[in-house]
Design a protein around this motif. Structure first.
Motif, mmCIF file in Angstrom:
data_model
loop_
_atom_site.group_PDB
_atom_site.id
_atom_site.type_symbol
_atom_site.label_atom_id
_atom_site.label_comp_id
_atom_site.label_asym_id
_atom_site.label_seq_id
_atom_site.Cartn_x
_atom_site.Cartn_y
_atom_site.Cartn_z
ATOM 1 N N PRO A 10 0.861 -1.307 0.045
ATOM 2 C CA PRO A 10 -0.074 0.018 -0.067
ATOM 3 C C PRO A 10 0.873 1.260 0.065
ATOM 4 N N ILE A 11 0.374 2.342 -0.776
ATOM 5 C CA ILE A 11 1.214 3.421 -0.930
ATOM 6 C C ILE A 11 1.381 4.357 0.426
ATOM 7 N N SER A 12 2.397 4.489 1.032
ATOM 8 C CA SER A 12 2.494 4.931 2.353
ATOM 9 C C SER A 12 2.663 6.669 2.538
ATOM 10 N N THR A 13 3.244 7.021 1.427
ATOM 11 C CA THR A 13 3.570 8.368 1.492
ATOM 12 C C THR A 13 3.448 9.259 0.119
ATOM 13 N N ILE A 14 2.847 10.430 0.335
ATOM 14 C CA ILE A 14 2.279 11.179 -0.824
ATOM 15 C C ILE A 14 3.123 12.451 -0.661
ATOM 16 N N VAL A 15 3.737 12.876 -1.700
ATOM 17 C CA VAL A 15 4.341 14.372 -1.899
ATOM 18 C C VAL A 15 3.563 15.016 -2.942
ATOM 19 N N ILE A 16 2.997 16.265 -2.365
ATOM 20 C CA ILE A 16 2.257 17.062 -3.480
ATOM 21 C C ILE A 16 2.956 18.414 -3.602
ATOM 22 N N ILE A 17 3.291 18.595 -4.818
ATOM 23 C CA ILE A 17 4.126 19.969 -5.124
ATOM 24 C C ILE A 17 3.262 20.913 -5.795
ATOM 25 N N ILE A 18 2.877 21.949 -4.952
ATOM 26 C CA ILE A 18 1.925 23.241 -5.676
ATOM 27 C C ILE A 18 2.735 24.355 -5.579
ATOM 28 N N ALA A 19 2.694 25.058 -6.570
ATOM 29 C CA ALA A 19 3.526 26.430 -6.709
ATOM 30 C C ALA A 19 2.616 27.653 -6.099
ATOM 31 N N MET A 20 1.414 27.570 -6.246
ATOM 32 C CA MET A 20 0.619 28.898 -5.768
ATOM 33 C C MET A 20 0.085 28.576 -4.380
ATOM 34 N N GLN A 21 0.256 29.426 -3.577
ATOM 35 C CA GLN A 21 -0.236 29.501 -2.109
ATOM 36 C C GLN A 21 -1.952 29.270 -2.216
ATOM 37 N N ALA A 22 -2.324 30.158 -3.174
ATOM 38 C CA ALA A 22 -3.756 29.977 -3.263
ATOM 39 C C ALA A 22 -4.282 28.834 -3.656
ATOM 40 N N GLU A 23 -3.555 27.944 -4.045
ATOM 41 C CA GLU A 23 -4.236 26.498 -4.281
ATOM 42 C C GLU A 23 -3.631 25.486 -3.332
ATOM 43 N N ALA A 24 -2.532 25.801 -2.534
ATOM 44 C CA ALA A 24 -2.125 24.785 -1.631
ATOM 45 C C ALA A 24 -2.969 24.945 -0.172
ATOM 46 N N LEU A 25 -3.330 26.084 0.033
ATOM 47 C CA LEU A 25 -3.859 26.230 1.466
ATOM 48 C C LEU A 25 -5.148 25.537 1.778
ATOM 49 N N PRO A 26 -6.197 25.677 0.724
ATOM 50 C CA PRO A 26 -7.355 24.685 0.821
ATOM 51 C C PRO A 26 -6.917 23.094 1.188
ATOM 52 N N LEU A 27 -6.020 22.851 0.421
ATOM 53 C CA LEU A 27 -5.761 21.604 0.643
ATOM 54 C C LEU A 27 -5.077 20.995 1.872
ATOM 55 N N VAL A 28 -4.155 22.271 2.359
ATOM 56 C CA VAL A 28 -3.507 22.007 3.669
ATOM 57 C C VAL A 28 -4.617 21.817 4.668
ATOM 58 N N SER A 29 -5.640 22.712 4.565
ATOM 59 C CA SER A 29 -6.797 22.565 5.465
ATOM 60 C C SER A 29 -7.601 21.362 5.363
ATOM 61 N N LYS A 30 -8.119 21.008 4.125
ATOM 62 C CA LYS A 30 -8.526 19.773 3.755
ATOM 63 C C LYS A 30 -8.077 18.290 4.626
ATOM 64 N N PHE A 31 -6.976 18.328 4.238
ATOM 65 C CA PHE A 31 -5.991 17.171 5.000
ATOM 66 C C PHE A 31 -5.595 17.299 6.335
ATOM 67 N N ARG A 32 -5.774 18.504 7.145
ATOM 68 C CA ARG A 32 -5.403 18.919 8.157
ATOM 69 C C ARG A 32 -4.119 18.915 8.420
ATOM 70 N N LEU A 33 -3.095 19.171 7.586
ATOM 71 C CA LEU A 33 -1.745 19.205 7.696
ATOM 72 C C LEU A 33 -1.165 20.465 8.559
ATOM 73 N N SER A 34 -0.001 20.441 9.044
ATOM 74 C CA SER A 34 0.635 21.326 9.650
ATOM 75 C C SER A 34 1.952 21.676 9.151
ATOM 76 N N GLU A 35 2.337 23.040 9.284
ATOM 77 C CA GLU A 35 3.537 23.527 8.769
ATOM 78 C C GLU A 35 4.540 22.999 9.682
ATOM 79 N N LEU A 36 5.502 22.407 9.248
ATOM 80 C CA LEU A 36 6.527 22.104 10.195
ATOM 81 C C LEU A 36 7.561 22.862 10.294
ATOM 82 N N PRO A 37 7.927 23.403 11.408
ATOM 83 C CA PRO A 37 9.020 24.579 11.974
ATOM 84 C C PRO A 37 10.314 23.869 11.448
ATOM 85 N N ASP A 38 10.434 22.474 11.516
ATOM 86 C CA ASP A 38 11.698 21.933 11.620
ATOM 87 C C ASP A 38 11.860 21.519 10.065
ATOM 88 N N SER A 39 12.140 22.612 9.310
ATOM 89 C CA SER A 39 12.083 22.166 7.781
ATOM 90 C C SER A 39 13.165 21.236 7.243
#
Lengths: 233, 233
Positions: B15-44
């Motif tokens: 089973p696929i365990s990890t997905i990396v989504i690359i999105i250039a525009m913040q306007a497009e990224a933020l709804p997905l961040v919210s949808k998947f309940r993701l957090s910005e990692l301070p330790d980049s």
């Protein structure tokens, strides 16, 4: 080139301890690897799968790194951008330049502010003593991903007021600016943008001679840097 | 997306365990961040100074990463390439595509083999069940660093037989190929290359609506992937 902070002298007053030289063509990199007696490090700093190669050694008390992006893993050609440099106006094959400013001529995004982002103008580290001592010409550098020159690229290159054209400089400048690494650009002229011969033919004819000129210039630059601080350049 | 080897089932049967989504525009990224309940990692995972941002979380037992290249540190605009996608022929604003092949149309190097290197053709991971189930159109994608389209770029885009145009896809494909990461490209159409309106104007007008279509499609794609293996796609 180092991230650490010192409680002693400020960074621009300490002797330069590390030099990273980025060269796209293996033919240009290998003479310098030999000259500085560098070794290819088997334990690469790059992710597994990336063809980039790091040569490292100590020369005149400085850490010398040559980064060569390597050959395309399928096609076997050098991973250009930067085919040395071409020339837009008023110089000769083999002339060696320091770039004063670097920008892109093939990232046209006609939306306010994005247009500036696309051009990506950045200044090289100012090295007036270096250019004077080594008698290097100084000019603006413009970068694009094509060896040819379409009218739109040419208009942007003119807007950039560029004397030099290459395929990598502005990308290196962008990353160096992000990481706060002082950067100089040593460019040797392989072909004349507005010359009569086809660019590809002229480039291949001149590559060997220009490589010799570039390698000599880079060696002189490294020798000049040895023992000096950033503010001495 | 993981580097480790397993003694159990081969990678394409797990089973696929990890997905990396690359999105250039913040306007497009933020709804997905919210949808998947993701957090910005301070330790980049990125070097200090780089504006890239990683959002991370677990969704349906998968590690979901959204990488947004961030805003230009000086100019404050999104670090494009990839302004969603434009369309070359025969589709409508808001249509969502999977790219089958990816190549560059603005890296012209007319030297044998270097020409192929410049075009940089790569295949996306084949996902016939995904495109069928979600009713996504499939087309070839061509990438360049300009929002406009000069005749030379257009000729190369035609040679690439491209239906879709963007500003990042082929670069992502190049790196993913080096690192051996299976990659799919979900592209929503923001503007028509050969349409009557100026591209920049059309792009800005359509961005909001297309962002909604793209976010919905990406969510459907992630939901489809959940619990499946590579070979199920």
């Amino acid at each position: 080139a180092e991230g650490e902070e010192s409680m002693a002298a400020p960074a621009d007053k300490r002797p330069i301890s590390t030099i990273v030289i980025i060269i796209a063509m293996q033919a240009e990199a290998l003479p310098l690897v030999s000259k500085f007696r560098l070794s290819e490090l088997p334990d690469s700093v790059f992710p597994k799968g990336v063809p980039w190669v790091r040569y490292y050694g100590i020369y005149k008390d400085m850490n010398i790194n040559i980064i060569w992006p390597g050959k395309d893993t399928v096609l076997g050609v050098d991973s250009v951008g930067t085919i040395s440099a071409s020339l837009a106006k008023g110089a000769c094959i083999g002339d060696v330049f320091l770039a004063s400013d670097v920008a892109f001529h093939d990232r046209r995004i006609p939306i306010p502010v994005f247009d500036l982002y696309g051009v990506g103008l950045r200044q090289a580290f100012s090295a007036p003593n270096l250019s004077k001592e080594l008698n290097l010409k100084v000019g603006k550098l413009s970068t694009g991903d094509s060896l040819d020159m379409c009218p739109q690229d040419e208009a942007s290159l003119t807007a950039n007021d560029a004397t030099l054209k290459d395929m990598e400089g502005a990308a290196v400048a962008y990353v160096a600016d992000l990481l706060n690494v002082p950067t100089i650009f040593v460019k040797a002229v392989t072909d004349i943008v507005d010359g009569e011969k086809p660019t590809a033919e002229e480039f291949l004819q001149n590559l060997a001679a220009v490589t010799a000129a570039l390698d000599q210039a880079v060696t002189q630059v490294v020798d000049f840097i040895a023992g000096k601080c950033l503010s001495d350049l």
